[in-house]
Design a protein around this motif. Structure first.
Motif, short mmCIF file in Angstrom:
data_model
loop_
_atom_site.label_atom_id
_atom_site.label_comp_id
_atom_site.label_asym_id
_atom_site.label_seq_id
_atom_site.Cartn_x
_atom_site.Cartn_y
_atom_site.Cartn_z
N THR A 20 -29.37 -7.93 -13.73
CA THR A 20 -30.51 -7.74 -12.83
C THR A 20 -30.90 -6.27 -12.77
O THR A 20 -32.08 -5.91 -12.82
CB THR A 20 -30.18 -8.23 -11.41
N LYS A 21 -29.91 -5.40 -12.67
CA LYS A 21 -30.15 -3.96 -12.64
C LYS A 21 -30.86 -3.48 -13.89
O LYS A 21 -31.76 -2.63 -13.84
CB LYS A 21 -28.80 -3.23 -12.47
N ARG A 22 -30.51 -4.05 -15.04
CA ARG A 22 -31.07 -3.59 -16.31
C ARG A 22 -32.39 -4.27 -16.65
O ARG A 22 -33.08 -3.84 -17.59
CB ARG A 22 -30.06 -3.86 -17.43
N SER A 23 -32.77 -5.31 -15.94
CA SER A 23 -34.01 -6.04 -16.25
C SER A 23 -35.24 -5.22 -15.90
O SER A 23 -35.22 -4.40 -14.99
CB SER A 23 -34.04 -7.38 -15.50
N LEU A 24 -36.32 -5.46 -16.65
CA LEU A 24 -37.57 -4.74 -16.43
C LEU A 24 -38.30 -5.26 -15.20
O LEU A 24 -38.81 -4.49 -14.39
CB LEU A 24 -38.46 -4.84 -17.67
N ASN A 25 -38.37 -6.58 -15.07
CA ASN A 25 -38.99 -7.20 -13.90
C ASN A 25 -37.91 -8.00 -13.17
O ASN A 25 -37.54 -9.09 -13.58
CB ASN A 25 -40.15 -8.12 -14.31
N LYS A 26 -37.40 -7.43 -12.10
CA LYS A 26 -36.24 -8.01 -11.43
C LYS A 26 -36.57 -9.33 -10.75
O LYS A 26 -35.74 -10.23 -10.68
CB LYS A 26 -35.66 -6.99 -10.44
N TYR A 27 -37.79 -9.46 -10.21
CA TYR A 27 -38.17 -10.72 -9.57
C TYR A 27 -38.21 -11.86 -10.58
O TYR A 27 -37.71 -12.96 -10.32
CB TYR A 27 -39.53 -10.58 -8.89
N VAL A 28 -38.80 -11.62 -11.74
CA VAL A 28 -38.87 -12.64 -12.78
C VAL A 28 -37.49 -12.99 -13.30
O VAL A 28 -37.17 -14.16 -13.53
CB VAL A 28 -39.78 -12.17 -13.93
N PHE A 29 -36.65 -11.99 -13.47
CA PHE A 29 -35.29 -12.23 -13.96
C PHE A 29 -34.50 -13.09 -12.97
O PHE A 29 -33.83 -14.05 -13.36
CB PHE A 29 -34.58 -10.90 -14.19
N LEU A 30 -34.59 -12.75 -11.69
CA LEU A 30 -33.86 -13.51 -10.67
C LEU A 30 -34.34 -14.95 -10.63
O LEU A 30 -33.55 -15.88 -10.42
CB LEU A 30 -34.04 -12.85 -9.31
N TYR A 80 -31.62 -1.87 -6.41
CA TYR A 80 -31.33 -1.56 -7.81
C TYR A 80 -32.42 -0.67 -8.43
O TYR A 80 -32.17 -0.01 -9.43
CB TYR A 80 -31.19 -2.84 -8.62
N SER A 81 -33.60 -0.67 -7.86
CA SER A 81 -34.68 0.17 -8.37
C SER A 81 -34.46 1.64 -8.02
O SER A 81 -34.93 2.54 -8.72
CB SER A 81 -36.04 -0.29 -7.80
N TYR A 82 -33.74 1.89 -6.92
CA TYR A 82 -33.54 3.26 -6.45
C TYR A 82 -32.15 3.82 -6.74
O TYR A 82 -31.99 5.03 -6.90
CB TYR A 82 -33.78 3.35 -4.93
N GLY A 83 -31.13 2.97 -6.78
CA GLY A 83 -29.77 3.47 -6.86
C GLY A 83 -29.01 3.00 -8.08
O GLY A 83 -29.47 2.14 -8.84
N ASP A 84 -27.82 3.57 -8.25
CA ASP A 84 -26.93 3.20 -9.35
C ASP A 84 -26.15 1.94 -8.98
O ASP A 84 -25.71 1.78 -7.84
CB ASP A 84 -25.95 4.33 -9.65
N LEU A 85 -25.95 1.08 -9.96
CA LEU A 85 -25.22 -0.17 -9.74
C LEU A 85 -23.80 0.11 -9.26
O LEU A 85 -23.28 -0.60 -8.39
CB LEU A 85 -25.19 -0.99 -11.03
N SER A 86 -23.17 1.16 -9.81
CA SER A 86 -21.79 1.48 -9.46
C SER A 86 -21.63 1.84 -7.99
O SER A 86 -20.52 1.78 -7.44
CB SER A 86 -21.28 2.64 -10.33
N VAL A 187 -35.55 -19.34 -6.17
CA VAL A 187 -36.64 -19.60 -7.10
C VAL A 187 -37.99 -19.30 -6.46
O VAL A 187 -38.86 -18.69 -7.07
CB VAL A 187 -36.59 -21.07 -7.58
N ILE A 188 -38.16 -19.71 -5.20
CA ILE A 188 -39.45 -19.55 -4.52
C ILE A 188 -39.77 -18.10 -4.22
O ILE A 188 -40.87 -17.61 -4.50
CB ILE A 188 -39.48 -20.39 -3.23
N VAL A 189 -38.80 -17.37 -3.66
CA VAL A 189 -39.07 -16.01 -3.20
C VAL A 189 -39.42 -15.06 -4.34
O VAL A 189 -40.44 -14.37 -4.28
CB VAL A 189 -37.88 -15.46 -2.37
N PRO A 190 -38.61 -14.96 -5.42
CA PRO A 190 -38.99 -14.07 -6.51
C PRO A 190 -40.32 -14.45 -7.16
O PRO A 190 -41.11 -13.59 -7.53
CB PRO A 190 -37.83 -14.20 -7.51
N PHE A 191 -40.57 -15.78 -7.28
CA PHE A 191 -41.82 -16.23 -7.90
C PHE A 191 -43.03 -15.84 -7.06
O PHE A 191 -44.01 -15.30 -7.57
CB PHE A 191 -41.77 -17.75 -8.08
N SER A 192 -42.95 -16.08 -5.76
CA SER A 192 -44.07 -15.75 -4.88
C SER A 192 -44.27 -14.24 -4.79
O SER A 192 -45.41 -13.76 -4.74
CB SER A 192 -43.84 -16.32 -3.48
N THR A 193 -43.17 -13.49 -4.81
CA THR A 193 -43.28 -12.03 -4.75
C THR A 193 -43.92 -11.49 -6.02
O THR A 193 -44.74 -10.57 -5.96
CB THR A 193 -41.89 -11.40 -4.55
#
Length: 200
Positions: A20-30, A80-86, A187-193
């Motif tokens: 998820t951290k490495r994905s370009l579009n996190k909402y679509v990936f989720l 994940y857009s602002y911080g490091d995963l670690s 499924v609903i929340v990332p899609f609608s966002t």
């Protein structure tokens, strides 16, 4: 066996968070990683709902759980857009574990052994150290660092919220149906966002 399953669950959870951290579009990936499970469990979920007469309290718990899960996914991607995963991942998971432990004692009358309370204090100390507060110096990325920590803490609060609600939900619904409730929200929340972002 149960211990091994918990370890494996934690490992797989960390792996999909890494992707998820490495994905370009996190909402679509989720959305993508949960749609398969949603489709598979949906018939079972529908059949159980038709067979069970839900209590009003259970419906309320489901609504509250859905709210926390929706907020979880929104703030997860922001963190994940602002911080490091670690840093963000241990904070959000540790905050959730800490709050669930404390609130379970307060709300459900659960008890902890001395070793359990020592572990609880270790989680608190670990979160304090990982956050960087103990060694915080002014730097160019301080603002982004603070935002990512804040989002990670909010995610942890959401984890605690839906975990406590799910404990109450499984008193009337099976664990699989409770899992499907989560899948539907995920499924609903990332899609609608994503749709909202596309139209702005």
């Amino acid at each position: 066996m149960a211990f091994l399953l918990v370890l494996f669950s934690g490992f797989t959870h960390a792996v999909w968070n890494l992707f998820t951290k490495r994905s370009l579009n996190k909402y679509v990936f989720l959305w993508s990683i949960h749609i398969v499970g949603t489709v598979i469990l949906l018939p079972y979920f529908i059949i159980e709902l038709l067979q069970v007469e839900l209590q009003v309290e259970t419906v309320g718990y489901m609504v509250i759980s859905a709210f926390f899960q929706g907020m979880y996914f929104i703030f997860l991607s922001k963190s994940y857009s602002y911080g490091d995963l670690s840093q963000t991942y241990p904070i959000m998971r540790g905050t959730g574990v800490m709050l669930v432990t404390l609130l379970s004692v307060v709300l459900f009358g659960d008890s902890l052994s001395m070793a359990g309370w020592i572990g609880f204090c270790c989680i608190l100390a670990g979160l304090f150290i990982i956050s960087g507060i103990v060694n915080r110096h002014a730097n160019q990325g301080e603002s982004a660092h603070s935002i990512s920590i804040l989002y990670a803490i909010v995610v942890g609060i959401c984890v605690a919220g839906y975990t406590l609600m799910d404990k109450l939900i499984v008193q009337q619904l099976s664990p699989l149906s409770t899992l499907e409730l989560s899948n539907i929200n995920y499924v609903i929340v990332p899609f609608s966002t994503s749709l909202n972002c596309a139209h702005t």
